[in-house]
Design a protein around this motif. Structure first.
Motif, PDB file in Angstrom:
ATOM      1  N   LEU A   1       1.400   8.610  -2.558  1.00  0.00           N
ATOM      2  CA  LEU A   1       0.185   8.886  -3.312  1.00  0.00           C
ATOM      3  C   LEU A   1       0.070  10.356  -3.679  1.00  0.00           C
ATOM      4  CD1 LEU A   1      -2.366   6.638  -1.412  1.00  0.00           C
ATOM      5  CD2 LEU A   1      -1.345   6.256  -3.639  1.00  0.00           C
TER       6      LEU A   1
ATOM      7  N   GLU B   1       2.848  -2.978 -10.878  1.00  0.00           N
ATOM      8  CA  GLU B   1       3.017  -2.084  -9.746  1.00  0.00           C
ATOM      9  C   GLU B   1       2.545  -0.674 -10.088  1.00  0.00           C
ATOM     10  OE1 GLU B   1       6.650  -2.304  -7.656  1.00  0.00           O
ATOM     11  OE2 GLU B   1       6.846  -4.476  -7.873  1.00  0.00           O
ATOM     12  N   GLU B   2       2.303   0.097  -9.042  1.00  0.00           N
ATOM     13  CA  GLU B   2       1.698   1.413  -9.221  1.00  0.00           C
ATOM     14  C   GLU B   2       2.572   2.351 -10.041  1.00  0.00           C
ATOM     15  OE1 GLU B   2      -0.357   5.034  -6.670  1.00  0.00           O
ATOM     16  OE2 GLU B   2       0.732   3.466  -5.626  1.00  0.00           O
ATOM     17  N   ASP B   3       3.900   2.263  -9.888  1.00  0.00           N
ATOM     18  CA  ASP B   3       4.738   3.213 -10.611  1.00  0.00           C
ATOM     19  C   ASP B   3       4.639   3.005 -12.124  1.00  0.00           C
ATOM     20  OD1 ASP B   3       6.051   0.780 -10.545  1.00  0.00           O
ATOM     21  OD2 ASP B   3       8.054   1.671 -10.410  1.00  0.00           O
TER      22      ASP B   3
ATOM     23  N   LEU C   1       1.946   1.749 -13.698  1.00  0.00           N
ATOM     24  CA  LEU C   1       0.607   2.239 -14.045  1.00  0.00           C
ATOM     25  C   LEU C   1       0.612   3.755 -14.169  1.00  0.00           C
ATOM     26  CD1 LEU C   1      -1.421  -0.068 -11.645  1.00  0.00           C
ATOM     27  CD2 LEU C   1      -1.512  -0.149 -14.147  1.00  0.00           C
ATOM     28  N   LEU C   2       1.279   4.407 -13.230  1.00  0.00           N
ATOM     29  CA  LEU C   2       1.335   5.866 -13.250  1.00  0.00           C
ATOM     30  C   LEU C   2       2.079   6.378 -14.480  1.00  0.00           C
ATOM     31  CD1 LEU C   2       0.745   8.551 -11.843  1.00  0.00           C
ATOM     32  CD2 LEU C   2       2.878   8.258 -10.573  1.00  0.00           C
TER      33      LEU C   2
ATOM     34  N   THR D   1       0.836  -1.180   0.000  1.00  0.00           N
ATOM     35  CA  THR D   1       0.000   0.000   0.000  1.00  0.00           C
ATOM     36  C   THR D   1       0.876   1.236   0.000  1.00  0.00           C
ATOM     37  OG1 THR D   1      -1.626  -1.178   1.284  1.00  0.00           O
ATOM     38  CG2 THR D   1      -1.814   1.199   1.234  1.00  0.00           C
ATOM     39  N   PRO D   2       0.708   2.142  -0.984  1.00  0.00           N
ATOM     40  CA  PRO D   2       1.554   3.323  -1.019  1.00  0.00           C
ATOM     41  C   PRO D   2       1.304   4.211   0.193  1.00  0.00           C
ATOM     42  CG  PRO D   2       0.384   2.996  -3.109  1.00  0.00           C
ATOM     43  CD  PRO D   2      -0.222   2.063  -2.107  1.00  0.00           C
TER      44      PRO D   2
ATOM     45  N   ARG E   1      -5.643  -1.507  -5.331  1.00  0.00           N
ATOM     46  CA  ARG E   1      -4.891  -0.841  -4.286  1.00  0.00           C
ATOM     47  C   ARG E   1      -4.438   0.549  -4.733  1.00  0.00           C
ATOM     48  NH1 ARG E   1      -0.808  -3.548  -6.893  1.00  0.00           N
ATOM     49  NH2 ARG E   1       1.068  -2.285  -7.213  1.00  0.00           N
ATOM     50  N   VAL E   2      -4.546   0.837  -6.032  1.00  0.00           N
ATOM     51  CA  VAL E   2      -4.192   2.149  -6.575  1.00  0.00           C
ATOM     52  C   VAL E   2      -5.419   3.036  -6.466  1.00  0.00           C
ATOM     53  CG1 VAL E   2      -3.345   3.405  -8.589  1.00  0.00           C
ATOM     54  CG2 VAL E   2      -2.534   1.072  -8.133  1.00  0.00           C
TER      55      VAL E   2
ATOM     56  N   ALA F   1       2.305  10.953  -6.496  1.00  0.00           N
ATOM     57  CA  ALA F   1       1.750  10.367  -7.718  1.00  0.00           C
ATOM     58  C   ALA F   1       0.665  11.262  -8.297  1.00  0.00           C
ATOM     59  CB  ALA F   1       1.170   8.978  -7.413  1.00  0.00           C
TER      60      ALA F   1
END
Length: 425
Positions: free
Chosen positions: A27, A160-162, A164-165, A21-22, A83-84, A30
């Protein structure tokens, strides 16, 4: 389109890098990066085609529903996306025969922001159905048209979120973007007679991976213009944006974990990655502050022998606040050292609190209960009885995905700590 099942969410988010979880600062950074100066952050949704039959897997169950640590593969992918926090909606396209199974997965693992649509007979038709659900904004639907849409494979669980971002930010600027990876093998072109015709220079080419992201209007209009041939035999969404929208996608370097689960052996590889990630943290719960006690030597040994694992110490958890602090650390392995008490009820309290936290819904939780007892003051038969109770209790909690075992260590009350803590191992 099926409405999203309403279900309470576990207090715990994910713990794997595809699982972490970021933090609030992450966040916020981001959001700032995704938001051009003076403008709002784009509304983002995701579409997951999950209608494949998994022919290359060689098993009767479609690969997206194959179990990994007794949990369907697609559940890990959904968890990685949900989770994003800035992904508003996740639309999953599944076949009619698997619709009820997918609803059951959403309910059992308490996934959120998920909507279901009927899959098409091909991957592109499934994606198109997902885009239609986002575009139509039906009166009884909670979905609304996003500014940017992510397209991802249901069998790529480690996104992973990075990444996706990066693709969302690039899509906002260029209209389309996709993750790429270096080629592992050289690509060759055979002639009609089965001989080598020519090969490609590997350094100049890349493998197209997922996720990909698009301005919604760009990709939706491209799909509306697609020929039946494109919808039946096409595989590359970025090519559709180029062909019908004249948009040259920005290519973003992806991480090694973006690989796609395709063959049966990939399931074992995915399981190994998950096991490795959830075993990188051990929480040691010690019921004494006496640093001279032998129990603290166990902590030293763990830190010394498992130097690649994070070991944290806590006092026993008797309140929800105590447990929340532990749960927030995303830990799935617990070693409980009982020095001041031999009461089996203490371990029951911990297991009950872990269960109430919904920690074990997503991954197995391991609890090792260690008892350090003076062999002169405590009858051996009494302690063996306690261990048998733990054994029976372990059978019960295993059904709730909590793996419990007990360890009894007798030692003399007059104890001189060894110079080398490793002798305890």
């Amino acid at each position: 389109m099926e409405p999203r099942p309403a279900a309470p969410r576990p207090r715990l988010c994910d713990s794997l890098g595809a699982d972490q979880t970021p933090s609030a600062s992450t966040l916020n950074a981001a959001r700032a990066e995704a938001r051009p100066a003076g403008r709002r952050a784009p509304a983002v949704a995701a579409v997951l085609p999950a209608g494949g039959s998994g022919e290359r897997m060689g098993v009767p169950t479609p690969k997206q529903f194959c179990p990994v640590l007794e949990r369907p593969l697609i559940s890990y992918t959904l968890q990685a996306l949900e989770r994003v926090c800035w992904i508003k909606d996740i639309v999953v396209a599944v076949t009619g025969e698997n619709m009820e199974a997918m609803k059951g997965i959403i309910q059992k693992y308490q996934h959120q922001r998920i909507s279901l649509v009927e899959a098409g007979v091909t991957r592109h038709r499934s994606i198109f159905n997902g885009l239609k659900a986002l575009a139509e904004d039906q009166p009884d639907s909670k979905l609304s048209k996003p500014e940017v849409v992510i397209i991802h494979d249901a069998v790529r669980p480690f996104v992973e979120e990075d990444v996706l971002l990066k693709v969302v930010t690039a899509a906002k600027e260029y209209g389309a973007a996709g993750a790429i990876r270096p080629l592992v093998s050289t690509v060759i072109s055979p002639s009609a007679d089965g001989c080598l015709d020519h090969s490609l220079e590997r350094a100049r080419h890349r493998a197209s991976e997922m996720p990909q992201a698009f301005l919604f209007d760009v990709i939706y209009e491209a799909y509306q213009q697609c020929s039946d041939y494109d919808l039946e035999f096409g595989t590359e969404c970025l090519q559709l944006a180029l062909k019908y929208g004249h948009i040259k996608a920005k290519l973003v370097e992806g991480s090694p974990d973006l690989w796609k689960v395709t063959y049966k052996r990939d399931l074992y590889a995915a399981e190994s990655i998950i096991k490795e990630r959830i075993s990188q943290h051990i929480c040691l719960i010690m019921d004494t502050k006496d640093e001279n006690h032998v129990g603290h030597r166990l902590e030293e040994v763990l830190k010394d022998e498992l130097n690649h694992v994070k070991v944290t110490s806590r006092l026993p958890c008797h309140t929800g606040r105590d447990l929340d602090q532990i749960v927030s650390e995303q830990c799935y392995s617990y070693v409980c050292v009982n020095v001041m008490t031999s009461d089996f009820e203490e371990i029951r309290k911990l297991v009950n609190m872990l269960e109430e936290s919904n920690l074990s819904i997503l991954y197995p939780v391991v609890v090792i209960s260690v008892y350090f007892l003076d062999y002169k003051s405590v009858p051996f038969d009494q302690k063996m009885e306690n261990l048998m109770q733990i054994r029976e209790y372990a059978k019960e909690v295993k059904k709730r995905n909590i793996l419990l075992c007990g360890l009894l260590i007798y030692y003399p009350q007059v104890f001189y700590p060894p110079q080398d803590p490793s002798c305890l191992t």
